[in-house]
Write an enzyme that holds these catalytic residues in place. Sequence first.
Site, short mmCIF file in Angstrom:
data_model
loop_
_atom_site.label_atom_id
_atom_site.label_comp_id
_atom_site.label_asym_id
_atom_site.label_seq_id
_atom_site.Cartn_x
_atom_site.Cartn_y
_atom_site.Cartn_z
N GLU A 1 -7.84 -7.79 5.29
CA GLU A 1 -6.93 -8.80 4.73
C GLU A 1 -6.20 -9.56 5.82
O GLU A 1 -6.01 -10.78 5.71
CB GLU A 1 -5.96 -8.12 3.76
CG GLU A 1 -6.64 -7.69 2.47
CD GLU A 1 -5.96 -6.53 1.77
OE1 GLU A 1 -4.75 -6.28 2.03
OE2 GLU A 1 -6.64 -5.85 0.96
N TYR B 1 -13.41 -19.00 -4.49
CA TYR B 1 -12.50 -19.23 -5.61
C TYR B 1 -11.07 -19.37 -5.12
O TYR B 1 -10.75 -19.10 -3.94
CB TYR B 1 -12.59 -18.07 -6.62
CG TYR B 1 -12.35 -16.70 -6.03
CD1 TYR B 1 -11.06 -16.24 -5.74
CD2 TYR B 1 -13.42 -15.84 -5.74
CE1 TYR B 1 -10.84 -14.98 -5.20
CE2 TYR B 1 -13.21 -14.59 -5.20
CZ TYR B 1 -11.93 -14.16 -4.92
OH TYR B 1 -11.71 -12.92 -4.38
N TYR C 1 0.83 -1.21 0.00
CA TYR C 1 0.00 0.00 0.00
C TYR C 1 0.86 1.26 0.00
O TYR C 1 0.43 2.30 -0.49
CB TYR C 1 -0.95 -0.02 1.20
CG TYR C 1 -2.10 -0.99 1.01
CD1 TYR C 1 -3.25 -0.61 0.34
CD2 TYR C 1 -2.00 -2.30 1.47
CE1 TYR C 1 -4.30 -1.50 0.15
CE2 TYR C 1 -3.03 -3.20 1.29
CZ TYR C 1 -4.18 -2.81 0.62
OH TYR C 1 -5.20 -3.70 0.42
#
Length: 398
Positions: free
Chosen positions: A140, A191, A98
């Site tokens: 996260e 996924y 970031y």
Amino acid sequence: MLSDRSTATVRATLPVVGAAIGDIADLFYKKLFAARPELLRDLFNRGNQASGDQRRALAGSIAAFATALVEQPGTRPDVMLERIAHKHASLGVAPEQYEVVHTHLFAAIADVLGDAVTPEVAAAWDEVYWLMAGSLIAVEERLYAQQGVLAGDVWHEWEVAARVEETGDVATFLLRPADDTPAPDFRPGQYVSVQVELPDGARQIRQYSLSCAPGSRLRSITVKRVRGQGSPDGEVSRHLHEQIRVGDLLRVSVPYGDLVLDHLDAPLLLASAGIGCTPVLSMLEHLAQEGHRGPVTIVHGDRSPADHALRTDHVRLAEKLPDAEAHFWYEVPEAGQPANRTGLVDLDGITVRPGTHAYLCGPLPFMRAVRAQLLEAGVRPADVHYEVFGPDLWLASS
């Protein structure tokens, strides 16, 4: 929460920044990849960069986050943040990245807006950025912890145990951990990321829904070969179809994704189109294994029966559920196909029960059309859940 001073500045400059955000995002990626070319080679999707989809998604998400901060103080667009964080976690994004993004994004803002970026404006938008980045980093970290991995350490080698040709353009790859360790748990609809090394040395990453139920000994991904229509073919899908055979190894992430099967006490509607059937098949198999007895409406649209990947499984699993009904639409129907099931999916005439929770996956026009019909039928907006394959241009533009 954005400070009062920055709120006033962001509110005043949002029209200017919003009007230029596309140019800012475009210049940001140019600066980023010039300084860090390995990010384009090994992390970012080169196809989405070439099409501009990633640029539009980034621009839309920043504008949406800033708008939420000034119009709904004290709240955050958590749905958007959660979706982005799941995608980031599946790629192994780490907190220090970031800082890299910040450097090149704010250089792009300064170049595009010039003298309009006063110290006060820069400080206000810096606060917006770090509120968004901090929120994503926190989500996260939680996602990594849930999978029992360190930030960024999401990759494992998997072996292709079997390969099944579903249609001319769709193949299923059945995978098992190469080191014989237990496969990580996942929830129906999630996924994995798959990274492959291409002939030019790039290690490109794509996400593929798990098309099996949790608890399966083998994990399966069902991959449609992306054939470019006026643009290049999909790099990773082409590689998987042409190069990957039984016994080969693939680098696969732990599972992520926020489209997960919940609300099992409510009527369910599972709607898909094309290869969007893959998360739905995982959900259906899970429901069948769990002996689900509640009402389930299954809706799918495809080019033709021959193009309908996993069609046999779609039908078989629907028949296993005692209170399920399946409706398939085909643009090029086979003999005997009912006229009201020919063409695009249309929910007119389909019973949508009160309290329905709907799960959608497919092209954006399909999902927009189905969502509109569901809302007209009385389904609450919060009860319509969806998955987008690729950058989420729907959420970013909403």
